[in-house]
Design a protein around this motif. Structure first.
Motif, short mmCIF file in Angstrom:
data_model
loop_
_atom_site.label_atom_id
_atom_site.label_comp_id
_atom_site.label_asym_id
_atom_site.label_seq_id
_atom_site.Cartn_x
_atom_site.Cartn_y
_atom_site.Cartn_z
N ASP A 135 0.43 -1.10 0.39
CA ASP A 135 -0.11 0.51 -0.02
C ASP A 135 0.92 0.99 -0.14
OD1 ASP A 135 -2.66 -1.37 0.08
OD2 ASP A 135 -1.83 -1.79 2.31
N ILE A 136 1.51 0.79 0.32
CA ILE A 136 3.09 1.99 0.76
C ILE A 136 4.08 1.40 0.65
CG2 ILE A 136 4.08 4.73 1.95
CD1 ILE A 136 1.21 4.01 3.69
N ARG A 161 -6.70 -3.40 -3.71
CA ARG A 161 -6.99 -3.60 -2.38
C ARG A 161 -7.42 -2.58 -1.54
NH1 ARG A 161 -4.04 -6.27 0.77
NH2 ARG A 161 -2.69 -4.84 1.27
N SER A 162 -7.52 -1.40 -2.09
CA SER A 162 -7.51 0.14 -1.17
C SER A 162 -8.74 1.24 -2.53
CB SER A 162 -5.84 0.71 -1.32
OG SER A 162 -5.28 0.06 0.17
N GLY A 163 -8.89 0.35 -3.24
CA GLY A 163 -9.92 1.25 -3.90
C GLY A 163 -9.10 2.26 -5.09
N ASP A 164 -9.22 2.98 -4.80
CA ASP A 164 -8.99 4.82 -5.63
C ASP A 164 -7.34 4.93 -5.48
OD1 ASP A 164 -10.34 4.67 -7.31
OD2 ASP A 164 -11.31 6.18 -6.50
N TRP A 165 -6.89 4.66 -3.96
CA TRP A 165 -5.66 4.37 -3.19
C TRP A 165 -3.89 4.39 -4.62
CZ3 TRP A 165 -3.61 7.34 0.98
CH2 TRP A 165 -2.34 7.48 0.79
N GLN A 166 -3.98 5.50 -4.67
CA GLN A 166 -2.73 5.76 -4.89
C GLN A 166 -1.16 5.54 -4.82
OE1 GLN A 166 -2.81 6.08 -8.46
NE2 GLN A 166 -4.85 6.19 -8.71
N VAL A 167 -0.44 4.04 -4.99
CA VAL A 167 0.50 3.52 -3.77
C VAL A 167 1.59 5.08 -3.84
CG1 VAL A 167 1.86 2.23 -3.51
CG2 VAL A 167 -0.36 1.02 -3.91
N LEU A 171 6.16 9.61 5.87
CA LEU A 171 5.30 7.49 5.99
C LEU A 171 4.79 7.28 7.00
CD1 LEU A 171 5.59 5.60 5.65
CD2 LEU A 171 7.54 4.97 7.44
N LEU A 172 4.37 8.62 8.50
CA LEU A 172 3.64 8.10 8.79
C LEU A 172 2.72 9.00 8.53
CD1 LEU A 172 1.94 7.27 11.96
CD2 LEU A 172 3.35 9.23 12.81
N SER A 173 2.37 10.07 7.69
CA SER A 173 1.27 11.02 7.06
C SER A 173 0.76 9.77 5.93
CB SER A 173 1.38 12.24 6.53
OG SER A 173 0.42 13.17 5.61
N ALA A 174 1.41 8.72 5.24
CA ALA A 174 1.05 8.57 4.43
C ALA A 174 0.34 7.45 4.76
CB ALA A 174 2.37 7.28 3.54
N GLY A 234 -3.02 8.40 5.92
CA GLY A 234 -4.14 9.14 4.48
C GLY A 234 -4.15 7.81 3.84
N HIS A 235 -3.83 6.41 4.34
CA HIS A 235 -4.42 4.78 3.57
C HIS A 235 -5.03 4.41 4.50
CE1 HIS A 235 -4.27 0.73 3.25
NE2 HIS A 235 -4.19 0.94 1.95
N ARG A 236 -5.16 5.09 6.08
CA ARG A 236 -6.30 4.51 6.88
C ARG A 236 -7.86 4.98 6.68
NH1 ARG A 236 -7.65 1.86 11.64
NH2 ARG A 236 -9.95 2.35 12.05
N ALA A 237 -6.98 6.38 6.61
CA ALA A 237 -8.81 7.23 5.39
C ALA A 237 -9.31 6.86 4.67
CB ALA A 237 -8.26 8.64 6.08
N ALA A 238 -8.37 6.92 3.70
CA ALA A 238 -8.75 6.36 1.84
C ALA A 238 -9.28 5.35 2.07
CB ALA A 238 -7.81 6.09 1.36
#
Length: 267
Positions: free
Chosen positions: A134-135, A165-171, A187-190, A193-197
């Motif tokens: 995811d990242i 796996r994560s919808g429209d999330w751009q890795v 990294l923590l922001s990403a 952000g992934h959790r929010a997405a």
């Protein structure tokens, strides 16, 4: 968090998470010796900077031959830390090989760490790491080759198709340097952000269902292995003799063994 040079980065990440007021649990899996089954469990040493923080709990585990990069008790430890109120639980695997991608079936967010100059870009193609991440993080950003690895990963991701796996999330592909702390905030922001997405697109519920389904399957496998082990000195020896004599194939022998186990459970 599978990948190369990750333990120090996990420690820096844990320190950054603590600055947001959240408690952090870390389950770190170290490789086991194929001969003795033991492990050095050195991840705890490399996380010494946060080990004294009462808001950080580090649990080292050895896989003892378990496939997939996780120890048999890893997910149980994650459950305990979650129940104990740790807001973020980091599951660090033994690393990335062709079969060590089980973490992607166990975590809400999978971060793959690649080190420059170790051939991790080729390993990413070989092991399917592009699909599980995811990242992506390129560690040791101060080392020669880091920008090349960064560019290679971005190019491979651009070729697609990307995982759904994560919808429209751009890795994203990020860089970090654990020694200086560079890139840890990003990294923590990403991760957040992934959790929010996941929450925003409704994919979190589906991912939780996938994780629970996988855990049910693994628990069933464990029960079956235990049942077969109990037959080790009895029916298994007889079936192995039939296999040696070419009177039975492995698939047919396994079906007979399972039938015997079921009859034993019914008795």
């Amino acid at each position: 968090v599978p990948g190369s040079g990750k333990s120090t980065l996990v420690a820096k990440l844990a320190a950054e998470i603590r600055r947001t007021g959240r408690r952090v649990g870390i389950v770190a899996v170290d490789p086991s010796s194929p001969f003795s089954g033991g492990a050095i469990l050195g991840d705890r040493i490399r996380m010494g900077d946060v080990a004294g923080d009462s808001g950080v709990y580090v649990r080292s585990m050895a896989p003892h031959g378990s496939l997939g990069g996780l120890a048999q008790g890893s997910l149980g430890a994650v459950d305990i830390l979650d129940a104990a109120g740790y807001g973020v639980v980091v599951l660090e695997t033994v690393g990335v090989g062709q079969g060590e991608v089980e973490v992607a079936r166990a975590a809400h967010t999978t971060v793959v760490v690649s080190a420059p100059g170790l051939g991790d870009d080729i390993q990413a193609i070989k092991a399917g790491i592009l699909e599980i991440a995811d990242i992506h993080v390129v560690s040791k950003a101060d080392q020669p080759g880091a920008q090349r690895t960064l560019g290679d990963l971005k190019s491979m991701l651009a070729m697609g198709p990307l995982s759904a796996r994560s919808g429209d999330w751009q890795v994203p592909v990020l860089t970090s340097c654990a020694l200086s702390g560079e890139g840890v905030v990003g990294l923590l922001s990403a991760i957040d952000g992934h959790r929010a997405a996941l929450d925003a697109c409704g994919a979190m519920a589906a991912r939780r269902a996938d994780i629970n389904a996988r855990r049910l399957f693994l628990a069933g496998e464990g029960l079956l292995r235990d049942a077969i082990s109990r037959q080790q000195d009895g029916r298994v020896i007889e079936l192995i003799a039939l296999l040696d004599a070419r009177m039975l194939g492995p698939h047919a022998a396994a079906k007979r063994l399972l039938a015997d186990i079921r009859r034993g459970d019914d008795a």
